[in-house]
Scaffold this active site. Structure first.
Site, PDB file in Angstrom:
ATOM      1  N   LYS A   9       0.386  -1.897   0.076  1.00  0.00           N
ATOM      2  CA  LYS A   9       0.121  -0.140   0.006  1.00  0.00           C
ATOM      3  C   LYS A   9       0.836   1.159   0.220  1.00  0.00           C
ATOM      4  O   LYS A   9       2.283   1.305   0.006  1.00  0.00           O
ATOM      5  CB  LYS A   9      -1.166   0.073   0.861  1.00  0.00           C
ATOM      6  CG  LYS A   9      -2.163  -1.167   1.541  1.00  0.00           C
ATOM      7  CD  LYS A   9      -2.479  -0.961   2.534  1.00  0.00           C
ATOM      8  CE  LYS A   9      -4.179  -2.068   2.280  1.00  0.00           C
ATOM      9  NZ  LYS A   9      -4.772  -1.828   3.533  1.00  0.00           N
ATOM     10  N   TYR A  49     -12.445  -2.243  -4.112  1.00  0.00           N
ATOM     11  CA  TYR A  49     -12.857  -2.639  -2.467  1.00  0.00           C
ATOM     12  C   TYR A  49     -14.273  -2.678  -2.450  1.00  0.00           C
ATOM     13  O   TYR A  49     -15.141  -2.337  -1.627  1.00  0.00           O
ATOM     14  CB  TYR A  49     -11.878  -1.200  -1.711  1.00  0.00           C
ATOM     15  CG  TYR A  49     -10.818  -1.507  -1.383  1.00  0.00           C
ATOM     16  CD1 TYR A  49     -10.805  -2.697  -0.172  1.00  0.00           C
ATOM     17  CD2 TYR A  49      -9.816  -0.514  -1.317  1.00  0.00           C
ATOM     18  CE1 TYR A  49      -9.305  -3.051   0.195  1.00  0.00           C
ATOM     19  CE2 TYR A  49      -8.755  -1.165  -1.010  1.00  0.00           C
ATOM     20  CZ  TYR A  49      -8.241  -2.693   0.096  1.00  0.00           C
ATOM     21  OH  TYR A  49      -6.799  -2.780  -0.083  1.00  0.00           O
ATOM     22  N   PHE A  57     -16.075   3.065   7.501  1.00  0.00           N
ATOM     23  CA  PHE A  57     -14.819   3.935   7.051  1.00  0.00           C
ATOM     24  C   PHE A  57     -14.146   3.609   4.798  1.00  0.00           C
ATOM     25  O   PHE A  57     -12.896   4.573   4.447  1.00  0.00           O
ATOM     26  CB  PHE A  57     -13.205   2.777   7.474  1.00  0.00           C
ATOM     27  CG  PHE A  57     -13.709   1.053   7.539  1.00  0.00           C
ATOM     28  CD1 PHE A  57     -12.835   0.604   5.262  1.00  0.00           C
ATOM     29  CD2 PHE A  57     -14.149   0.360   7.794  1.00  0.00           C
ATOM     30  CE1 PHE A  57     -13.018  -0.552   5.905  1.00  0.00           C
ATOM     31  CE2 PHE A  57     -14.247  -1.138   8.028  1.00  0.00           C
ATOM     32  CZ  PHE A  57     -13.874  -1.177   6.430  1.00  0.00           C
ATOM     33  N   ARG A  85      -1.675 -13.849   4.637  1.00  0.00           N
ATOM     34  CA  ARG A  85      -2.562 -13.688   5.260  1.00  0.00           C
ATOM     35  C   ARG A  85      -1.254 -13.880   6.540  1.00  0.00           C
ATOM     36  O   ARG A  85      -1.887 -12.876   7.583  1.00  0.00           O
ATOM     37  CB  ARG A  85      -4.126 -13.802   5.935  1.00  0.00           C
ATOM     38  CG  ARG A  85      -4.982 -13.574   4.450  1.00  0.00           C
ATOM     39  CD  ARG A  85      -5.383 -12.771   4.363  1.00  0.00           C
ATOM     40  NE  ARG A  85      -5.583 -12.366   5.345  1.00  0.00           N
ATOM     41  CZ  ARG A  85      -6.841 -10.610   5.623  1.00  0.00           C
ATOM     42  NH1 ARG A  85      -6.767 -10.718   4.093  1.00  0.00           N
ATOM     43  NH2 ARG A  85      -6.641 -10.756   6.305  1.00  0.00           N
ATOM     44  N   ARG A 102       3.061  -6.582   8.775  1.00  0.00           N
ATOM     45  CA  ARG A 102       2.001  -5.092  10.003  1.00  0.00           C
ATOM     46  C   ARG A 102       2.634  -4.509  11.187  1.00  0.00           C
ATOM     47  O   ARG A 102       2.742  -3.283  11.106  1.00  0.00           O
ATOM     48  CB  ARG A 102       0.334  -5.298   9.984  1.00  0.00           C
ATOM     49  CG  ARG A 102      -0.172  -5.156   8.486  1.00  0.00           C
ATOM     50  CD  ARG A 102      -1.408  -6.354   8.012  1.00  0.00           C
ATOM     51  NE  ARG A 102      -2.378  -5.831   7.303  1.00  0.00           N
ATOM     52  CZ  ARG A 102      -3.512  -5.699   6.890  1.00  0.00           C
ATOM     53  NH1 ARG A 102      -4.434  -6.842   7.557  1.00  0.00           N
ATOM     54  NH2 ARG A 102      -3.827  -5.600   5.692  1.00  0.00           N
ATOM     55  N   ASN A 112      -2.359   0.367   6.651  1.00  0.00           N
ATOM     56  CA  ASN A 112      -1.283  -1.342   7.109  1.00  0.00           C
ATOM     57  C   ASN A 112      -0.566  -1.755   5.879  1.00  0.00           C
ATOM     58  O   ASN A 112      -0.591  -3.116   6.859  1.00  0.00           O
ATOM     59  CB  ASN A 112      -2.751  -1.615   7.803  1.00  0.00           C
ATOM     60  CG  ASN A 112      -3.902  -1.840   6.851  1.00  0.00           C
ATOM     61  OD1 ASN A 112      -3.675  -1.443   5.440  1.00  0.00           O
ATOM     62  ND2 ASN A 112      -4.782  -2.552   7.323  1.00  0.00           N
ATOM     63  N   HIS A 115      -2.040  -5.393   1.907  1.00  0.00           N
ATOM     64  CA  HIS A 115      -3.379  -6.227   1.258  1.00  0.00           C
ATOM     65  C   HIS A 115      -3.125  -7.476   0.833  1.00  0.00           C
ATOM     66  O   HIS A 115      -1.846  -7.756  -0.068  1.00  0.00           O
ATOM     67  CB  HIS A 115      -4.091  -5.147   0.188  1.00  0.00           C
ATOM     68  CG  HIS A 115      -5.160  -5.792  -0.591  1.00  0.00           C
ATOM     69  ND1 HIS A 115      -6.527  -5.765   0.384  1.00  0.00           N
ATOM     70  CD2 HIS A 115      -5.234  -6.948  -1.236  1.00  0.00           C
ATOM     71  CE1 HIS A 115      -6.689  -6.972  -0.753  1.00  0.00           C
ATOM     72  NE2 HIS A 115      -6.826  -7.443  -1.113  1.00  0.00           N
ATOM     73  N   GLU A 126      -9.846 -10.553  -7.858  1.00  0.00           N
ATOM     74  CA  GLU A 126      -8.265  -9.680  -7.632  1.00  0.00           C
ATOM     75  C   GLU A 126      -7.186  -9.091  -8.252  1.00  0.00           C
ATOM     76  O   GLU A 126      -6.452  -8.664  -9.186  1.00  0.00           O
ATOM     77  CB  GLU A 126      -8.490  -9.960  -5.873  1.00  0.00           C
ATOM     78  CG  GLU A 126      -9.401  -9.138  -4.737  1.00  0.00           C
ATOM     79  CD  GLU A 126      -9.339  -9.600  -3.791  1.00  0.00           C
ATOM     80  OE1 GLU A 126      -9.479  -9.021  -2.967  1.00  0.00           O
ATOM     81  OE2 GLU A 126      -7.231  -9.795  -3.277  1.00  0.00           O
TER      82      GLU A 126
HETATM   83  P1  IDP Z   1      -7.985  -6.797   5.975  1.00  0.00           P
HETATM   84  O1  IDP Z   1      -6.823  -5.920   4.417  1.00  0.00           O
HETATM   85  O2  IDP Z   1      -6.811  -7.158   7.014  1.00  0.00           O
HETATM   86  O3  IDP Z   1      -8.461  -7.823   4.772  1.00  0.00           O
HETATM   87  P2  IDP Z   1     -10.319  -5.754   5.937  1.00  0.00           P
HETATM   88  O4  IDP Z   1     -11.248  -5.933   6.967  1.00  0.00           O
HETATM   89  O5  IDP Z   1     -11.086  -6.823   4.494  1.00  0.00           O
HETATM   90  O6  IDP Z   1      -8.916  -5.721   6.268  1.00  0.00           O
HETATM   91  O7  IDP Z   1     -10.698  -4.397   5.255  1.00  0.00           O
HETATM   92  C1  IDP Z   1      -9.968  -3.576   4.204  1.00  0.00           C
HETATM   93  C2  IDP Z   1      -9.412  -2.188   4.390  1.00  0.00           C
HETATM   94  O8  IDP Z   1      -9.700  -1.336   4.907  1.00  0.00           O
HETATM   95  C3  IDP Z   1      -8.099  -2.791   4.871  1.00  0.00           C
HETATM   96  O9  IDP Z   1      -7.221  -3.566   5.182  1.00  0.00           O
HETATM   97  C4  IDP Z   1      -7.636  -1.123   6.340  1.00  0.00           C
HETATM   98  O10 IDP Z   1      -6.699  -0.217   4.962  1.00  0.00           O
HETATM   99  C5  IDP Z   1      -9.143  -0.672   6.517  1.00  0.00           C
HETATM  100  N1  IDP Z   1      -9.910  -1.158   7.430  1.00  0.00           N
HETATM  101  C6  IDP Z   1     -11.151  -1.910   8.213  1.00  0.00           C
HETATM  102  N2  IDP Z   1     -10.918  -2.023   8.679  1.00  0.00           N
HETATM  103  C7  IDP Z   1     -11.330  -0.425   9.487  1.00  0.00           C
HETATM  104  C8  IDP Z   1     -11.511   0.888  10.443  1.00  0.00           C
HETATM  105  O11 IDP Z   1     -12.207  -0.279  10.839  1.00  0.00           O
HETATM  106  N3  IDP Z   1     -10.604   1.774   9.941  1.00  0.00           N
HETATM  107  C9  IDP Z   1     -10.442   2.327   9.089  1.00  0.00           C
HETATM  108  N4  IDP Z   1     -10.034   1.711   8.156  1.00  0.00           N
HETATM  109  C10 IDP Z   1      -9.756   0.367   8.706  1.00  0.00           C
HETATM  110 MG    MG Z   2      -9.425  -7.984   3.035  1.00  0.00          MG
END
Ligand code: IDP
Ligand code: MG
Length: 137
Positions: A9, A49, A57, A85, A102, A112, A115, A126
């Site tokens: 990212k 997304y 968010f 993961r 991370r 973070n 992805h 994807e």
């Molecule tokens: P992941 O990337 O670990 O699969 P997901 O739940 O798929 O997590 O969420 C996608 C992305 O959205 C996350 O990587 C993060 O950048 C952002 N995200 C997820 N939850 C939150 C939140 O509660 N606040 C802000 N950003 C979030």
């Molecule tokens: Mg995800």
């Protein structure tokens, strides 16, 4: 053998840790089958997304993902989806296990670092979002 999609990212690209992150994959049995650096458009990020469109968010996530270039990769290996993961760590870096990408490179739940596809089915969707078949070798 599985394939999964990884994105480094904008936060991690800005920190100049592309190589350090790729080393985590290569040192843990994943091979890069495709890779490119690119700038996502607003439309790209919204489409990619789309599953999160209703989440609070979503807008911030799209803005963050277009805030600078990203590196997209197809990672290949045994159990590649789950392995990636595991190497990534929890979504919130504060909750990510020691030694995960991370934990070591991310600053916040928004920024973070990486992805990774969350299932084999989504990995296929994807991967085809970013790569043509002839680019995956
Ligand atoms: P992941 O990337 O670990 O699969 P997901 O739940 O798929 O997590 O969420 C996608 C992305 O959205 C996350 O990587 C993060 O950048 C952002 N995200 C997820 N939850 C939150 C939140 O509660 N606040 C802000 N950003 C979030
Ligand atoms: Mg995800």
């Amino acid at each position: 053998m599985q394939q999964t999609l990884s994105i480094i990212k904008p936060d991690a690209v800005k920190k100049n840790v592309i190589g350090k992150i790729i080393d985590r994959f290569e040192s843990n049995g994943l091979r890069i089958a495709a890779m490119k650096k690119l700038q996502l458009s607003h439309n790209d990020a919204e489409k990619f997304y789309a599953v999160h469109a209703e989440r609070p968010f979503f807008k911030d996530l799209v803005e963050f993902m277009i805030s600078g270039p990203v590196v997209v990769m197809v990672l290949e290996g045994e159990n590649a989806v789950a392995k990636n993961r595991e190497l990534m760590g929890a979504t919130n870096p504060k909750e990510a296990a020691e030694g995960t990408i991370r934990r070591d490179f991310a600053d916040s739940i928004d920024a973070n670092a990486v992805h990774g596809s969350d299932s084999l089915e989504n990995a296929k969707i994807e991967i085809s979002f970013f790569f043509a078949e002839r680019e995956i070798v």
